[in-house]
Design a protein around this motif. Structure first.
Motif, PDB file in Angstrom:
ATOM      1  N   UNK A  39       0.848  -1.192   0.000  1.00  0.00           N
ATOM      2  CA  UNK A  39       0.000   0.000   0.000  1.00  0.00           C
ATOM      3  C   UNK A  39       0.883   1.241   0.000  1.00  0.00           C
ATOM      4  N   UNK A  40       0.521   2.223  -0.824  1.00  0.00           N
ATOM      5  CA  UNK A  40       1.316   3.440  -0.894  1.00  0.00           C
ATOM      6  C   UNK A  40       2.482   3.368  -1.856  1.00  0.00           C
ATOM      7  N   UNK A  41       2.600   2.250  -2.579  1.00  0.00           N
ATOM      8  CA  UNK A  41       3.726   2.101  -3.503  1.00  0.00           C
ATOM      9  C   UNK A  41       3.506   2.837  -4.820  1.00  0.00           C
ATOM     10  N   UNK A  42       2.263   3.259  -5.091  1.00  0.00           N
ATOM     11  CA  UNK A  42       1.973   3.984  -6.329  1.00  0.00           C
ATOM     12  C   UNK A  42       1.144   3.201  -7.330  1.00  0.00           C
ATOM     13  N   UNK A  43       0.656   2.016  -6.943  1.00  0.00           N
ATOM     14  CA  UNK A  43      -0.094   1.169  -7.883  1.00  0.00           C
ATOM     15  C   UNK A  43      -1.355   1.865  -8.391  1.00  0.00           C
ATOM     16  N   UNK A  44      -2.135   2.443  -7.482  1.00  0.00           N
ATOM     17  CA  UNK A  44      -3.397   3.074  -7.871  1.00  0.00           C
ATOM     18  C   UNK A  44      -3.163   4.263  -8.798  1.00  0.00           C
ATOM     19  N   UNK A  45      -2.149   5.057  -8.503  1.00  0.00           N
ATOM     20  CA  UNK A  45      -1.838   6.205  -9.361  1.00  0.00           C
ATOM     21  C   UNK A  45      -1.375   5.750 -10.736  1.00  0.00           C
ATOM     22  N   UNK A  46      -0.607   4.686 -10.788  1.00  0.00           N
ATOM     23  CA  UNK A  46      -0.170   4.132 -12.070  1.00  0.00           C
ATOM     24  C   UNK A  46      -1.380   3.708 -12.908  1.00  0.00           C
ATOM     25  N   UNK A  47      -2.334   3.030 -12.260  1.00  0.00           N
ATOM     26  CA  UNK A  47      -3.543   2.598 -12.964  1.00  0.00           C
ATOM     27  C   UNK A  47      -4.357   3.793 -13.435  1.00  0.00           C
ATOM     28  N   UNK A  48      -4.467   4.819 -12.593  1.00  0.00           N
ATOM     29  CA  UNK A  48      -5.256   6.000 -12.948  1.00  0.00           C
ATOM     30  C   UNK A  48      -4.687   6.703 -14.175  1.00  0.00           C
ATOM     31  N   UNK A  49      -3.377   6.786 -14.250  1.00  0.00           N
ATOM     32  CA  UNK A  49      -2.749   7.393 -15.429  1.00  0.00           C
ATOM     33  C   UNK A  49      -2.948   6.497 -16.650  1.00  0.00           C
ATOM     34  N   UNK A  50      -2.684   5.224 -16.495  1.00  0.00           N
ATOM     35  CA  UNK A  50      -2.800   4.281 -17.603  1.00  0.00           C
ATOM     36  C   UNK A  50      -4.220   4.239 -18.161  1.00  0.00           C
ATOM     37  N   UNK A  51      -5.220   4.409 -17.289  1.00  0.00           N
ATOM     38  CA  UNK A  51      -6.623   4.359 -17.709  1.00  0.00           C
ATOM     39  C   UNK A  51      -7.149   5.707 -18.189  1.00  0.00           C
ATOM     40  N   UNK A  52      -6.302   6.724 -18.187  1.00  0.00           N
ATOM     41  CA  UNK A  52      -6.683   8.016 -18.730  1.00  0.00           C
ATOM     42  C   UNK A  52      -7.444   8.916 -17.780  1.00  0.00           C
ATOM     43  N   UNK A  53      -7.365   8.643 -16.474  1.00  0.00           N
ATOM     44  CA  UNK A  53      -8.065   9.478 -15.502  1.00  0.00           C
ATOM     45  C   UNK A  53      -7.169  10.575 -14.939  1.00  0.00           C
ATOM     46  N   UNK A  54      -5.855  10.433 -15.074  1.00  0.00           N
ATOM     47  CA  UNK A  54      -4.911  11.459 -14.632  1.00  0.00           C
ATOM     48  C   UNK A  54      -3.816  11.635 -15.673  1.00  0.00           C
ATOM     49  N   UNK A  55      -3.301  12.844 -15.748  1.00  0.00           N
ATOM     50  CA  UNK A  55      -2.120  13.117 -16.554  1.00  0.00           C
ATOM     51  C   UNK A  55      -0.882  12.982 -15.664  1.00  0.00           C
TER      52      UNK A  55
END
Length: 260
Positions: A39-55
Protein backbone atom coordinates in the motif's frame (compact mmCIF):
# COMPACT_ATOMS: atom_id res chain seq x y z
CA UNK A 1 0.19 -2.17 -32.74
CA UNK A 2 3.12 -3.80 -30.93
CA UNK A 3 3.30 -1.44 -27.92
CA UNK A 4 0.12 -1.45 -25.82
CA UNK A 5 1.34 0.79 -22.97
CA UNK A 6 4.40 3.01 -22.79
CA UNK A 7 5.60 5.07 -19.82
CA UNK A 8 8.75 7.14 -20.40
CA UNK A 9 10.28 8.95 -17.40
CA UNK A 10 6.81 9.37 -15.90
CA UNK A 11 6.45 11.09 -12.55
CA UNK A 12 3.26 12.02 -10.70
CA UNK A 13 2.80 14.35 -7.73
CA UNK A 14 -0.07 15.64 -5.63
CA UNK A 15 0.88 18.92 -4.03
CA UNK A 16 4.29 18.43 -2.48
CA UNK A 17 3.95 14.64 -2.37
CA UNK A 18 5.78 12.70 -5.08
CA UNK A 19 3.84 9.48 -5.76
CA UNK A 20 5.55 8.10 -8.87
CA UNK A 21 9.17 8.77 -9.80
CA UNK A 22 10.74 8.36 -13.25
CA UNK A 23 8.68 5.32 -14.27
CA UNK A 24 9.87 3.57 -17.44
CA UNK A 25 7.61 0.67 -18.37
CA UNK A 26 6.07 -0.84 -21.47
CA UNK A 27 3.50 -3.53 -22.27
CA UNK A 28 3.76 -5.25 -25.64
CA UNK A 29 1.45 -7.33 -27.79
CA UNK A 30 0.46 -10.69 -26.26
CA UNK A 31 1.79 -9.77 -22.79
CA UNK A 32 -0.34 -9.92 -19.64
CA UNK A 33 1.07 -8.10 -16.62
CA UNK A 34 0.81 -8.37 -12.87
CA UNK A 35 1.67 -5.41 -10.65
CA UNK A 36 2.81 -5.99 -7.07
CA UNK A 37 3.65 -3.57 -4.28
CA UNK A 38 2.73 -2.53 -0.76
CA UNK A 39 0.00 0.00 0.00
CA UNK A 40 1.32 3.44 -0.89
CA UNK A 41 3.73 2.10 -3.50
CA UNK A 42 1.97 3.98 -6.33
CA UNK A 43 -0.09 1.17 -7.88
CA UNK A 44 -3.40 3.07 -7.87
CA UNK A 45 -1.84 6.21 -9.36
CA UNK A 46 -0.17 4.13 -12.07
CA UNK A 47 -3.54 2.60 -12.96
CA UNK A 48 -5.26 6.00 -12.95
CA UNK A 49 -2.75 7.39 -15.43
CA UNK A 50 -2.80 4.28 -17.60
CA UNK A 51 -6.62 4.36 -17.71
CA UNK A 52 -6.68 8.02 -18.73
CA UNK A 53 -8.07 9.48 -15.50
CA UNK A 54 -4.91 11.46 -14.63
CA UNK A 55 -2.12 13.12 -16.55
CA UNK A 56 1.46 12.53 -15.43
CA UNK A 57 3.23 15.48 -13.86
CA UNK A 58 6.20 14.85 -16.14
CA UNK A 59 7.09 12.32 -18.79
CA UNK A 60 5.36 10.73 -21.77
CA UNK A 61 2.48 8.22 -21.75
CA UNK A 62 1.04 6.29 -24.66
CA UNK A 63 -1.80 3.77 -24.31
CA UNK A 64 -3.21 1.68 -27.17
CA UNK A 65 -1.35 3.87 -29.63
CA UNK A 66 -2.74 7.10 -28.14
CA UNK A 67 -0.19 9.67 -26.97
CA UNK A 68 -1.44 11.64 -23.98
CA UNK A 69 -1.84 15.31 -24.85
CA UNK A 70 -2.74 14.41 -28.43
CA UNK A 71 -5.74 12.14 -27.90
CA UNK A 72 -9.33 12.20 -26.64
CA UNK A 73 -9.08 10.57 -23.21
CA UNK A 74 -12.84 9.93 -22.73
CA UNK A 75 -12.83 8.01 -26.01
CA UNK A 76 -9.70 6.13 -24.99
CA UNK A 77 -11.34 5.05 -21.72
CA UNK A 78 -14.04 3.28 -23.72
CA UNK A 79 -11.34 0.89 -24.94
CA UNK A 80 -10.20 0.04 -21.40
CA UNK A 81 -12.23 -2.23 -19.13
CA UNK A 82 -11.85 -1.56 -15.40
CA UNK A 83 -12.74 -3.93 -12.57
CA UNK A 84 -12.20 -2.99 -8.93
CA UNK A 85 -13.81 -3.54 -5.55
CA UNK A 86 -14.12 0.26 -5.51
CA UNK A 87 -17.01 -0.15 -7.98
CA UNK A 88 -19.08 -1.51 -5.10
CA UNK A 89 -19.89 2.10 -4.23
CA UNK A 90 -22.17 2.02 -7.28
CA UNK A 91 -23.93 -1.15 -6.11
CA UNK A 92 -27.17 0.75 -5.45
CA UNK A 93 -27.48 1.28 -9.21
CA UNK A 94 -27.11 -2.46 -9.85
CA UNK A 95 -28.93 -4.10 -6.95
CA UNK A 96 -32.42 -4.18 -8.43
CA UNK A 97 -31.24 -4.86 -11.97
CA UNK A 98 -31.03 -8.34 -13.49
CA UNK A 99 -27.52 -9.47 -14.28
CA UNK A 100 -28.24 -9.18 -18.01
CA UNK A 101 -29.03 -5.48 -17.61
CA UNK A 102 -25.94 -4.91 -15.49
CA UNK A 103 -23.79 -6.48 -18.19
CA UNK A 104 -25.43 -4.57 -21.07
CA UNK A 105 -24.95 -1.25 -19.23
CA UNK A 106 -21.23 -1.71 -19.84
CA UNK A 107 -21.83 -1.05 -23.53
CA UNK A 108 -22.82 2.51 -22.63
CA UNK A 109 -20.43 2.97 -19.66
CA UNK A 110 -23.49 3.88 -17.60
CA UNK A 111 -25.03 2.82 -14.30
CA UNK A 112 -28.42 1.79 -15.56
CA UNK A 113 -29.69 1.62 -19.16
CA UNK A 114 -30.98 4.83 -20.70
CA UNK A 115 -30.63 4.00 -24.39
CA UNK A 116 -32.28 1.56 -26.77
CA UNK A 117 -30.54 -1.82 -26.60
CA UNK A 118 -30.14 -3.66 -29.89
CA UNK A 119 -30.85 -7.38 -30.26
CA UNK A 120 -27.19 -8.12 -30.97
CA UNK A 121 -26.18 -6.35 -27.75
CA UNK A 122 -28.43 -8.62 -25.68
CA UNK A 123 -26.92 -11.57 -27.55
CA UNK A 124 -23.43 -10.28 -26.75
CA UNK A 125 -24.36 -10.13 -23.04
CA UNK A 126 -25.67 -13.72 -23.20
CA UNK A 127 -22.41 -14.84 -24.80
CA UNK A 128 -20.33 -13.18 -22.07
CA UNK A 129 -22.44 -14.74 -19.32
CA UNK A 130 -21.95 -18.12 -20.95
CA UNK A 131 -18.19 -17.66 -21.27
CA UNK A 132 -17.96 -16.81 -17.56
CA UNK A 133 -20.26 -19.73 -16.60
CA UNK A 134 -23.02 -17.46 -15.32
CA UNK A 135 -25.98 -18.52 -17.45
CA UNK A 136 -27.59 -20.27 -14.46
CA UNK A 137 -28.09 -16.81 -12.93
CA UNK A 138 -29.97 -15.22 -15.84
CA UNK A 139 -32.94 -13.21 -14.68
CA UNK A 140 -31.71 -12.89 -11.09
CA UNK A 141 -31.25 -9.49 -9.42
CA UNK A 142 -27.64 -8.51 -8.89
CA UNK A 143 -28.16 -8.11 -5.13
CA UNK A 144 -28.86 -11.85 -4.68
CA UNK A 145 -25.51 -12.97 -6.05
CA UNK A 146 -22.49 -14.11 -4.03
CA UNK A 147 -19.43 -11.86 -3.97
CA UNK A 148 -17.64 -14.11 -6.47
CA UNK A 149 -20.63 -14.09 -8.81
CA UNK A 150 -20.92 -10.30 -8.57
CA UNK A 151 -17.25 -9.90 -9.46
CA UNK A 152 -17.66 -12.06 -12.57
CA UNK A 153 -20.74 -10.07 -13.63
CA UNK A 154 -18.72 -6.85 -13.32
CA UNK A 155 -16.02 -8.42 -15.50
CA UNK A 156 -18.65 -9.33 -18.09
CA UNK A 157 -19.85 -5.71 -17.91
CA UNK A 158 -16.30 -4.47 -18.49
CA UNK A 159 -15.96 -6.77 -21.51
CA UNK A 160 -19.26 -5.68 -23.05
CA UNK A 161 -17.58 -2.86 -24.98
CA UNK A 162 -14.91 -5.29 -26.25
CA UNK A 163 -12.01 -3.42 -24.61
CA UNK A 164 -8.48 -3.86 -25.87
CA UNK A 165 -7.17 -3.79 -22.30
CA UNK A 166 -8.69 -4.99 -19.02
CA UNK A 167 -7.41 -3.50 -15.77
CA UNK A 168 -8.12 -5.66 -12.72
CA UNK A 169 -7.45 -3.79 -9.47
CA UNK A 170 -7.33 -6.36 -6.65
CA UNK A 171 -10.35 -8.17 -8.14
CA UNK A 172 -10.20 -10.99 -5.56
CA UNK A 173 -10.42 -8.68 -2.56
CA UNK A 174 -13.09 -10.00 -0.21
CA UNK A 175 -13.54 -13.33 -2.00
CA UNK A 176 -13.30 -16.67 -0.21
CA UNK A 177 -10.85 -19.29 -1.47
CA UNK A 178 -13.37 -21.14 -3.65
CA UNK A 179 -14.71 -17.96 -5.24
CA UNK A 180 -11.19 -16.70 -5.83
CA UNK A 181 -10.05 -19.86 -7.59
CA UNK A 182 -13.14 -19.96 -9.79
CA UNK A 183 -12.60 -16.33 -10.68
CA UNK A 184 -8.94 -16.88 -11.54
CA UNK A 185 -9.87 -19.84 -13.76
CA UNK A 186 -12.26 -17.59 -15.68
CA UNK A 187 -9.36 -15.36 -16.76
CA UNK A 188 -8.04 -17.97 -19.19
CA UNK A 189 -10.78 -17.33 -21.74
CA UNK A 190 -10.37 -13.56 -21.49
CA UNK A 191 -6.63 -13.76 -22.18
CA UNK A 192 -7.28 -15.89 -25.26
CA UNK A 193 -9.57 -13.21 -26.72
CA UNK A 194 -6.71 -10.77 -27.43
CA UNK A 195 -7.65 -8.57 -24.48
CA UNK A 196 -4.52 -7.46 -22.62
CA UNK A 197 -4.78 -7.86 -18.86
CA UNK A 198 -3.09 -5.74 -16.21
CA UNK A 199 -3.66 -7.42 -12.86
CA UNK A 200 -2.93 -5.65 -9.55
CA UNK A 201 -2.73 -7.65 -6.32
CA UNK A 202 -1.03 -8.02 -2.97
CA UNK A 203 -1.01 -11.82 -3.36
CA UNK A 204 1.51 -13.39 -5.73
CA UNK A 205 -0.41 -16.68 -5.90
CA UNK A 206 -3.02 -14.83 -7.97
CA UNK A 207 -0.47 -14.46 -10.79
CA UNK A 208 -1.83 -17.45 -12.69
CA UNK A 209 -0.12 -19.12 -15.62
CA UNK A 210 -1.43 -16.66 -18.21
CA UNK A 211 0.17 -13.66 -16.46
CA UNK A 212 3.44 -13.48 -18.36
CA UNK A 213 5.17 -10.41 -16.90
CA UNK A 214 5.38 -8.60 -13.56
CA UNK A 215 6.10 -5.04 -12.44
CA UNK A 216 7.31 -4.46 -8.87
CA UNK A 217 6.72 -1.03 -7.30
CA UNK A 218 8.14 0.38 -4.08
CA UNK A 219 7.84 3.99 -2.88
CA UNK A 220 6.79 5.12 -6.34
CA UNK A 221 9.77 3.56 -8.10
CA UNK A 222 10.19 0.50 -10.29
CA UNK A 223 12.12 -2.22 -8.48
CA UNK A 224 11.96 -4.61 -11.45
CA UNK A 225 9.88 -5.31 -14.56
CA UNK A 226 10.02 -8.25 -16.92
CA UNK A 227 9.10 -11.92 -17.40
CA UNK A 228 7.33 -13.34 -14.35
CA UNK A 229 9.81 -16.14 -13.64
CA UNK A 230 12.69 -13.63 -13.54
CA UNK A 231 11.04 -10.87 -11.52
CA UNK A 232 9.18 -12.95 -8.92
CA UNK A 233 12.27 -13.98 -6.98
CA UNK A 234 13.20 -14.19 -3.30
CA UNK A 235 15.58 -11.23 -3.51
CA UNK A 236 13.35 -8.87 -5.48
CA UNK A 237 10.18 -9.61 -3.51
CA UNK A 238 12.00 -9.32 -0.18
CA UNK A 239 13.14 -5.86 -1.30
CA UNK A 240 9.66 -4.91 -2.57
CA UNK A 241 7.77 -6.07 0.52
CA UNK A 242 10.42 -5.14 3.10
CA UNK A 243 10.42 -8.59 4.70
CA UNK A 244 12.43 -11.77 3.95
CA UNK A 245 10.37 -14.10 1.75
CA UNK A 246 10.77 -17.31 -0.21
CA UNK A 247 8.98 -18.12 -3.46
CA UNK A 248 8.13 -21.60 -4.67
CA UNK A 249 6.43 -22.47 -7.94
CA UNK A 250 3.71 -24.87 -9.02
CA UNK A 251 2.43 -25.00 -12.61
CA UNK A 252 3.87 -21.56 -13.43
CA UNK A 253 2.13 -20.06 -10.41
CA UNK A 254 4.20 -18.56 -7.55
CA UNK A 255 3.47 -19.03 -3.85
CA UNK A 256 4.97 -17.01 -1.01
CA UNK A 257 6.43 -18.03 2.34
CA UNK A 258 7.69 -15.66 5.03
CA UNK A 259 11.20 -16.50 6.19
CA UNK A 260 11.70 -16.62 9.94
Amino acid sequence: MNEIVSFKEVSFSKGDKVILQAINWSVHQNEHWGILGLNGSGKTSLLSIMSGFHFPSTGEVSVLGNLFGKTNLPELRKEIGFVSSSLERFAEYFNNETIERVVVSGKFASFGIYEQVKKEEWEKADSLLESLQLTYLKGKPYRLLSEGEKRKVIIARALMSEPKMLVLDEPCSGLDILSRERFLQSLDGIMKDECHIVYVSHHIEELVQGISHVLLLKDGKVIAAGPKEQVVSDELLSDTFGIPVHVHWKESRPWLEIRS
